[in-house]
Design a protein around this motif. Structure first.
Motif, mmCIF file in Angstrom:
data_model
loop_
_atom_site.group_PDB
_atom_site.id
_atom_site.type_symbol
_atom_site.label_atom_id
_atom_site.label_comp_id
_atom_site.label_asym_id
_atom_site.label_seq_id
_atom_site.Cartn_x
_atom_site.Cartn_y
_atom_site.Cartn_z
ATOM 1 N N GLY A 1 -16.152 -0.261 3.453
ATOM 2 C CA GLY A 1 -16.937 0.945 3.649
ATOM 3 C C GLY A 1 -16.648 1.539 5.010
ATOM 4 O O GLY A 1 -15.906 0.974 5.816
ATOM 5 N N GLY A 2 -17.254 2.689 5.273
ATOM 6 C CA GLY A 2 -17.078 3.343 6.559
ATOM 7 C C GLY A 2 -17.311 4.837 6.452
ATOM 8 O O GLY A 2 -17.863 5.321 5.473
ATOM 9 N N SER A 3 -16.868 5.571 7.450
ATOM 10 C CA SER A 3 -17.049 7.017 7.471
ATOM 11 C C SER A 3 -15.971 7.704 6.639
ATOM 12 O O SER A 3 -14.812 7.279 6.615
ATOM 13 C CB SER A 3 -16.977 7.535 8.908
ATOM 14 N N TYR A 4 -16.355 8.779 5.963
ATOM 15 C CA TYR A 4 -15.398 9.571 5.190
ATOM 16 C C TYR A 4 -14.405 10.295 6.097
ATOM 17 O O TYR A 4 -13.294 10.622 5.678
ATOM 18 C CB TYR A 4 -16.166 10.587 4.341
ATOM 19 N N PHE A 5 -14.764 10.551 7.342
ATOM 20 C CA PHE A 5 -13.948 11.376 8.227
ATOM 21 C C PHE A 5 -12.922 10.519 8.964
ATOM 22 O O PHE A 5 -13.255 9.482 9.523
ATOM 23 C CB PHE A 5 -14.848 12.153 9.182
ATOM 24 N N HIS A 6 -11.678 11.004 8.985
ATOM 25 C CA HIS A 6 -10.578 10.169 9.446
ATOM 26 C C HIS A 6 -9.383 11.018 9.847
ATOM 27 O O HIS A 6 -9.345 12.230 9.620
ATOM 28 C CB HIS A 6 -10.164 9.206 8.325
ATOM 29 N N THR A 7 -8.388 10.362 10.421
ATOM 30 C CA THR A 7 -7.094 10.953 10.750
ATOM 31 C C THR A 7 -6.028 10.017 10.216
ATOM 32 O O THR A 7 -5.941 8.860 10.646
ATOM 33 C CB THR A 7 -6.943 11.130 12.277
ATOM 34 N N LEU A 8 -5.217 10.498 9.258
ATOM 35 C CA LEU A 8 -4.246 9.641 8.581
ATOM 36 C C LEU A 8 -2.834 10.177 8.755
ATOM 37 O O LEU A 8 -2.590 11.385 8.643
ATOM 38 C CB LEU A 8 -4.552 9.561 7.075
ATOM 39 N N SER A 9 -1.883 9.280 8.993
ATOM 40 C CA SER A 9 -0.479 9.653 9.075
ATOM 41 C C SER A 9 0.057 9.972 7.686
ATOM 42 O O SER A 9 -0.534 9.609 6.658
ATOM 43 C CB SER A 9 0.333 8.513 9.688
ATOM 44 N N LEU A 10 1.206 10.629 7.662
ATOM 45 C CA LEU A 10 1.821 10.997 6.384
ATOM 46 C C LEU A 10 2.043 9.775 5.509
ATOM 47 O O LEU A 10 1.806 9.816 4.302
ATOM 48 C CB LEU A 10 3.150 11.718 6.641
ATOM 49 N N LYS A 11 2.504 8.662 6.094
ATOM 50 C CA LYS A 11 2.794 7.505 5.240
ATOM 51 C C LYS A 11 1.528 6.914 4.624
ATOM 52 O O LYS A 11 1.580 6.376 3.516
ATOM 53 C CB LYS A 11 3.607 6.456 5.990
ATOM 54 N N CYS A 12 0.390 7.042 5.302
ATOM 55 C CA CYS A 12 -0.873 6.619 4.695
ATOM 56 C C CYS A 12 -1.256 7.548 3.540
ATOM 57 O O CYS A 12 -1.714 7.091 2.483
ATOM 58 C CB CYS A 12 -1.981 6.609 5.734
ATOM 59 N N ILE A 13 -1.083 8.845 3.744
ATOM 60 C CA ILE A 13 -1.394 9.814 2.693
ATOM 61 C C ILE A 13 -0.482 9.591 1.487
ATOM 62 O O ILE A 13 -0.935 9.627 0.333
ATOM 63 C CB ILE A 13 -1.243 11.252 3.221
ATOM 64 N N GLN A 14 0.794 9.346 1.731
ATOM 65 C CA GLN A 14 1.729 9.101 0.632
ATOM 66 C C GLN A 14 1.343 7.851 -0.154
ATOM 67 O O GLN A 14 1.375 7.846 -1.392
ATOM 68 C CB GLN A 14 3.153 8.958 1.181
ATOM 69 N N TYR A 15 0.963 6.805 0.567
ATOM 70 C CA TYR A 15 0.563 5.575 -0.119
ATOM 71 C C TYR A 15 -0.704 5.801 -0.928
ATOM 72 O O TYR A 15 -0.799 5.355 -2.081
ATOM 73 C CB TYR A 15 0.343 4.448 0.886
ATOM 74 N N LEU A 16 -1.687 6.485 -0.337
ATOM 75 C CA LEU A 16 -2.939 6.778 -1.027
ATOM 76 C C LEU A 16 -2.674 7.558 -2.313
ATOM 77 O O LEU A 16 -3.226 7.245 -3.386
ATOM 78 C CB LEU A 16 -3.857 7.568 -0.100
ATOM 79 N N TYR A 17 -1.823 8.562 -2.220
ATOM 80 C CA TYR A 17 -1.482 9.409 -3.370
ATOM 81 C C TYR A 17 -0.795 8.582 -4.454
ATOM 82 O O TYR A 17 -1.143 8.664 -5.638
ATOM 83 C CB TYR A 17 -0.580 10.539 -2.884
ATOM 84 N N TYR A 18 0.177 7.769 -4.046
ATOM 85 C CA TYR A 18 0.907 6.931 -5.001
ATOM 86 C C TYR A 18 -0.035 5.921 -5.658
ATOM 87 O O TYR A 18 -0.009 5.731 -6.879
ATOM 88 C CB TYR A 18 2.046 6.214 -4.285
ATOM 89 N N PHE A 19 -0.868 5.276 -4.859
ATOM 90 C CA PHE A 19 -1.771 4.256 -5.376
ATOM 91 C C PHE A 19 -2.711 4.856 -6.419
ATOM 92 O O PHE A 19 -2.960 4.243 -7.469
ATOM 93 C CB PHE A 19 -2.569 3.628 -4.243
ATOM 94 N N CYS A 20 -3.253 6.033 -6.135
ATOM 95 C CA CYS A 20 -4.187 6.666 -7.081
ATOM 96 C C CYS A 20 -3.493 7.014 -8.394
ATOM 97 O O CYS A 20 -4.080 6.868 -9.478
ATOM 98 C CB CYS A 20 -4.789 7.917 -6.455
ATOM 99 N N ASN A 21 -2.244 7.462 -8.313
ATOM 100 C CA ASN A 21 -1.498 7.783 -9.533
ATOM 101 C C ASN A 21 -1.188 6.541 -10.356
ATOM 102 O O ASN A 21 -1.132 6.599 -11.589
ATOM 103 C CB ASN A 21 -0.193 8.504 -9.183
ATOM 104 N N GLN A 22 -1.013 5.416 -9.667
ATOM 105 C CA GLN A 22 -0.644 4.171 -10.359
ATOM 106 C C GLN A 22 -1.854 3.332 -10.787
ATOM 107 O O GLN A 22 -1.701 2.412 -11.596
ATOM 108 C CB GLN A 22 0.260 3.334 -9.451
#
Length: 322
Positions: A201-222
């Motif tokens: 858990g934690g706060s919804y507000f964050h700062t993410l690098s491109l590679k984190c965003i790419q992983y998040l996107y890929y993980f959700c699709n898979q």
């Protein structure tokens, strides 16, 4: 280096305009993507003039359910499908505001060893950083909820709140929440969490690098089954992204989102509106953004932040500040 500022909005166009203006004035080359819920007010791109690297997309809003995360994921999909190049993504709402010059923040991100700035803790344990407590974590994420009503008359809401305390404390199978409408949850027979995949858990507000965003996107699709599960949890926005990124063990994540939020005497999870009385707390180098601001309550605090941001930039341009 290029930053995407993803702003999720639903009301107060004047304050949204002010936020967009200070970002563009402070960081002209950044990309701003507004994900707007048009139910409460209309937001036209023409209102903002001829801004470059700027777009508005409509999306469903909400709080307490999965709609905020869905809007976020839809916005990420839009960025990738439109081939928007960026190195970092910073998520905001229309009631957030920078507390220091964006070039200073962007320089910090260009030089950091971290891949993300994301406040997190194990939501099901009583670790030191778990400000909810493990019971709250279990109630949120080990039950599958259904919304029964958006709102009720005050007398009925008071009765439900009284009954909720009794129901939630005498048995482990059913939970009732009243913070965001009336929702009822049943203990899940199976959850995605285990010794290898913890619930964070934690706060919804964050700062993410491109590679984190790419992983998040890929993980959700898979892994659509994780989305299906979280769609029925309570406040998934305060767990979903943490759970995916922390469990990956692929990233160097700073357990600090660089945000100032005042939850003193908070009611139903709503932070305090920040005023000029908070200014001294906002100007630390460790704070990049703060929330919540409301121009109808106190606009002077935004004037003070504007002056700090723009004067510092002007001084640097004139070679007065190294």
């Amino acid at each position: 280096m290029k930053i995407v500022y993803l702003i999720q909005t639903h009301k107060n166009p004047e304050q949204i305009y002010r936020l967009v203006n200070i970002i563009k004035e402070s960081s002209p080359k950044s990309y701003i993507l507004i994900s707007h819920n048009p139910y409460f007010c209309k937001l036209d791109k023409e209102t903002f003039g001829n801004l470059t690297n700027f777009e508005i997309i409509n999306n469903q809003g909400g709080r307490g359910d999965f709609s905020l995360i869905k809007g976020y994921l839809d916005a990420v999909h839009w960025l990738f499908s439109h081939n928007i190049k960026f190195d970092w993504l910073i998520n905001l709402t229309g009631q957030d505001y920078p507390t220091q010059p964006l070039p200073k923040i962007e320089k910090f991100l260009a030089e950091t060893e971290y891949d993300a700035f994301l406040f997190h803790f194990n939501a099901l344990s009583d670790c030191e950083k778990n400000c909810w407590g493990s019971k709250e974590g279990r109630d949120r994420y080990l039950y599958q909820y259904r919304k029964l009503a958006e709102s009720l008359p005050p007398w009925q809401e008071g009765l439900i709140k009284f009954s909720r305390r009794i129901i939630n404390n005498i048995q482990p199978y059913i939970r009732v929440h009243t913070s965001y409408g009336i929702t009822a949850g049943i203990r899940a027979n199976f959850t995605p969490f285990n010794e290898y995949f913890a619930c964070y858990g934690g706060s919804y507000f964050h700062t993410l690098s491109l590679k984190c965003i790419q992983y998040l996107y890929y993980f959700c699709n898979q892994n659509p089954e994780l989305i299906t599960y979280y769609q029925k949890t309570c406040l998934p926005d305060e767990s979903f992204i943490q759970t995916i990124l922390i469990n990956s063990e692929l990233f160097n994540i700073c357990n600090d989102n660089k945000r100032y939020i005042d939850f003193t005497n908070s009611r139903q999870g709503h932070p305090r509106i920040l005023t000029v009385n908070h200014y001294s707390h906002l100007i630390s180098d460790e704070i990049h953004f703060a929330r919540k601001f409301d121009m109808s309550v106190d606009s002077k605090i935004l004037d003070m932040l504007d002056a700090r941001i723009l004067q510092t930039i002007a001084a640097k341009e004139e070679g007065l500040v190294r």
